[in-house]
Design a protein around this motif. Structure first.
Motif, short mmCIF file in Angstrom:
data_model
loop_
_atom_site.label_atom_id
_atom_site.label_comp_id
_atom_site.label_asym_id
_atom_site.label_seq_id
_atom_site.Cartn_x
_atom_site.Cartn_y
_atom_site.Cartn_z
N UNK A 1 5.28 -1.33 4.80
CA UNK A 1 4.84 -1.12 3.41
C UNK A 1 3.38 -1.53 3.19
N UNK A 2 2.81 -2.31 4.12
CA UNK A 2 1.43 -2.77 3.88
C UNK A 2 0.52 -2.48 5.07
N UNK B 1 0.88 -1.17 0.00
CA UNK B 1 0.00 0.00 0.00
C UNK B 1 0.92 1.22 0.00
N UNK B 2 0.92 1.93 -1.13
CA UNK B 2 1.94 2.95 -1.34
C UNK B 2 1.31 4.34 -1.26
N UNK C 1 4.47 -5.22 -7.31
CA UNK C 1 3.84 -5.81 -6.13
C UNK C 1 3.06 -4.80 -5.31
N UNK C 2 2.78 -3.64 -5.90
CA UNK C 2 2.00 -2.61 -5.22
C UNK C 2 0.54 -2.81 -5.61
N UNK C 3 -0.32 -3.14 -4.64
CA UNK C 3 -1.71 -3.44 -4.97
C UNK C 3 -2.64 -2.26 -4.69
N UNK D 1 6.45 4.82 10.69
CA UNK D 1 5.41 3.83 10.47
C UNK D 1 5.43 3.24 9.07
N UNK D 2 5.66 4.11 8.07
CA UNK D 2 5.44 3.65 6.69
C UNK D 2 6.65 3.93 5.79
N UNK D 3 6.76 3.11 4.76
CA UNK D 3 7.74 3.32 3.69
C UNK D 3 6.96 3.53 2.40
N UNK D 4 7.30 4.60 1.69
CA UNK D 4 6.63 4.89 0.42
C UNK D 4 7.64 4.91 -0.71
N UNK D 5 7.11 4.74 -1.92
CA UNK D 5 8.00 4.86 -3.08
C UNK D 5 8.25 6.34 -3.39
N UNK D 6 7.32 7.22 -3.00
CA UNK D 6 7.32 8.62 -3.45
C UNK D 6 7.58 8.68 -4.96
#
Lengths: 311, 426
Positions: free
Chosen positions: B355-356, B59-60, B87-89, B302-307
């Protein structure tokens, strides 16, 4: 002597022996330039284009004269007035010029790294005549030659670089060159213009000019880059002159035979006292200009030798 | 009625923090059962995972799709394909388009575009202020009704604290999540690098890493004032972490993310002015990078994003200061994250938590986990397969990745959205 570089983009890429090679060759051109017939044919048949994306009178004149004395066909392009205004990108301009088959491209650009970028896209040799706040290699080389001639050596000297280091490509190139040649370097200026991270280059940082000038062999002044300042680095020019302007009283703290340098153009009464700048016993500012032509002739000859080998 | 059983899978479960062999049963797009060891025999279609990892789909938060305005850089179609291959849904899209997504009408337009063209879930974010100009708040209520999952002006910092505090107050009353870019705008204006030896050597205008902490400190004070729900888009420096930790301890509704680039690259990677490494905020020192990895490990971040930020060649083939910021990352997010796994710094459940599970929780979604009843948004990947990235193989319309030519390890084998296969590596 083999000069193993296609371009002269910065001092960072040069070794001690590269630097010495350029200076040694430049000595010969100093002699040539002092004769009544100042001409050589080492660049005969080659085309040199000077592309200045930023205003310059002295550097451009110096490169132009250097090329002409070596017999090159020299063309000046004032890039500010031309295609950039029409929206053409740097790369497009480079590709256009490249198609005209120049051999030497002399480039000045207001952005750091722009000359590196351009050099990746053209087939000729590129000389960096100053990119943003990054490097100005021929200035550092001409300063080195001036110091070597005045002091008889280019190592184990105490050298003070004073003023607007943060915005100065001259300071960066000199810091790297003089460091490579194993000198002790002091950076003097208000902390807004001499950021603390410069100490990581092995320089000592002083915000008290009187303390910093003690026992130095060379005092290198920098121009206050008013056009590069978006405000608020110093309170006023008069306070700056009082604290960091070079005058006879402050210079008296340096070694008695210390020389005074300035890359020009000078702001008299802002960073340097006018009388001191003209004092032929202390100031080597005119000699710096003379060395500039010789060093640029030497650098262009070395790059041109590689061109003929590649062809 | 679809009925699938994934067998012989290495199940990565971020909720329980486990990583073990088992099976997963999916019916009608939902996870209905799972277990350890070998699978029970059923009528279901069997997908043998051959011991590869099966994890919740990524979840990006913060994907830029360049519609409307710059479809030549990235369309919903190309972004959807890139996401599926990575793999990003679920892509949570940014509103920093041209024009900005600041009205229900533009939001409905992009939602329609995504439904028509994108094989993965798309959830839109909307701008917090009109035109992302930091002057007037958007119609937060209408935009929520139209499907906005969060409100952000992206990299535009709302400099006027009065405007920002009102927007936070209003957002709280609507139950809306605000995502901000913590940065002191005055200090960071014009910067292309992080101040330090590298920026000094390259002569680049630089910003002190302190600007991030100052921005975060200000936002935290505004949260104390307003009680809004807040997520910092990218925390990238060590100095910002204690402030974040204190704010969480004091019970503020605050979470924070970071970008994959700040986790896997540092300022020295810019080398000779390589503009594909120009991102916003600029890459940081190695010390900062290590501190941020540690904060992801402990859960402080908390989160990692691709930006994910597509830029065409023209906007990158410029002097560093003038070049556009941003990098594409939908397809490199997982392999880059796996660098941290292979380096022994983060285990797979921890990576997938960031990531999710955590981004899903923050947005109130029920995906991002492997539990019964969750949607079957899944990624099947082999964490060990080595490859050298060739940017021209990317499915994004723009190929501005800093990982071009680099060795990576770990490839997506297949991606499933609601139990339906949307990607399989050929």
């Amino acid at each position: 002597m083999r000069f193993a570089h296609r371009h002269l983009l910065g001092i960072e890429h040069l070794s001690q022996s590269d630097i010495t090679a350029i200076l040694d060759l430049a000595e010969k051109y100093v002699d040539l330039n002092r004769q009544s017939t100042k001409h050589s044919d080492v660049l005969a048949g080659l085309t040199q284009i000077n592309m200045f994306f930023e205003n310059s009178t002295r550097t451009q004149a110096s490169f132009e004269l250097a090329g002409k004395r070596l017999g090159a066909d020299v063309m000046n392009m004032a890039m500010q007035a031309s295609s950039i205004k029409k929206g053409e990108t740097l790369i497009d301009t480079a590709m256009t010029l490249n198609a005209m088959h120049p051999d030497l491209l002399v480039v000045r650009h207001p952005h750091s790294g722009a000359v590196d970028l351009l050099a990746q896209k053209v087939n000729c040799a590129v000389l960096n005549a100053g990119d943003g706040r990054h490097e100005h290699p021929t200035q550092a080389l001409l300063d080195a030659l001036t110091i070597r001639r005045a002091k008889g050596r280019l190592h184990r000297l105490n050298i003070a670089i004073c003023g607007d280091v943060a915005h100065s490509r001259v300071a960066r190139s000199n810091l790297i060159l003089l460091g490579k040649m194993e000198n002790r370097i002091r950076l003097i200026g208000p902390p807004t213009l001499v950021p603390a991270q410069f100490s990581e280059f092995g320089a000592e940082i002083y915000d008290d000019m009187r303390e910093g000038l003690k026992d130095v062999d060379v005092v290198m002044m920098l121009r206050l880059q008013k056009e590069r300042m978006d405000g608020g680095f110093i309170p006023s020019e008069r306070e700056y002159y009082h604290r960091y302007g070079l005058d006879a009283a402050k210079l008296a703290l340096a070694k008695p035979d210390a020389i005074v340098m300035h890359p020009g153009p000078m702001n008299r009464g802002v960073e340097i006292d006018g009388t001191l700048a003209d004092d032929i016993n202390r100031s080597v500012i005119q000699e710096q200009v003379e060395m500039g032509v010789a060093v640029r002739m030497a650098a262009m000859e070395l790059l041109a030798r590689n061109l003929s080998e590649a062809a | 009625m679809s009925n699938i059983i994934f067998t012989n899978a290495r199940l990565i479960d971020p909720e329980t923090g486990t990583d073990g062999t088992g099976w997963l049963h999916v019916t009608d797009g939902q996870i209905v059962a799972r277990g350890e060891g070998s699978a029970p025999s059923t009528e279901a279609q069997v997908i043998d995972c051959n011991g590869q990892c099966l994890a919740p789909g990524i979840v990006d938060i913060g994907v830029k799709v360049c519609e409307p305005g710059e479809r030549h850089k990235e369309s919903y179609k190309s972004a959807g394909l890139a996401a599926a291959a990575g793999g990003v849904t679920t892509i949570v899209t940014r509103p920093d388009t041209n024009p900005a997504i600041d009205t229900p009408e533009t939001l409905e337009f992009i939602t329609r575009r995504a439904q028509a063209d994108t094989p993965v879930n798309m959830l839109p974010m909307a701008a917090l202020t009109k035109g992302r100009e930091g002057r007037e708040m958007t119609e937060i209520g209408f935009l929520l009704d139209a499907g906005a999952v969060a409100f952000t002006d992206c990299d535009h910092v709302i400099a006027d604290t009065k405007v920002f505090s009102r927007a936070l107050t209003y957002a709280r009353s609507c139950g809306a999540l605000v995502i901000a870019h913590p940065q002191e705008p005055g200090l960071s204006s014009g910067a292309a690098a992080t101040s330090g030896k590298f920026a000094a050597l390259r002569g680049l205008p630089a910003v002190s890493p302190m600007a991030e902490r100052m921005g975060l400190d200000r936002d935290i004070a505004l949260l104390e004032m307003t009680g809004a729900a807040y997520h910092a888009d990218q925390i990238t420096t060590a100095r910002a972490l204690p402030a974040l930790e204190r704010a969480k301890r004091n019970g503020l509704d605050i979470t924070a993310g970071t970008s994959i680039h700040h986790l896997t690259l540092n300022e020295l990677d810019v080398a000779d002015y390589r503009t594909f490494f120009k991102v916003k905020p600029p890459l940081r020192s190695e010390d900062d990078r290590q501190a941020v990895i540690e904060a992801v490990r402990t859960g402080l971040i908390d989160t990692i994003s691709s930006m994910h930020t597509p830029q065409d060649e023209e906007s990158k083939r410029l002097p560093f200061e003038e070049a556009a910021s941003g990098a594409v990352a939908l397809e490199t997010l997982l392999p880059a994250a796996l660098r941290l796994y292979h380096a022994g710094q983060l285990d797979l459940p921890t990576l997938f938590r960031a990531m999710t599970l955590n981004p899903a929780k923050r947005l109130g979604l029920d995906c991002g986990r492997l539990s019964e009843g969750a949607p079957a948004d899944l990624v099947l990947f082999d964490p060990d397969v080595p490859f050298v990235l060739d940017r021209f193989t990317l499915k994004s319309k723009s190929q501005n990745t800093p990982f071009d030519g680099q060795r990576m390890q770990g490839k997506v084998t297949a991606t499933f959205v609601a139990g339906k296969e949307v990607y399989r590596r050929s």
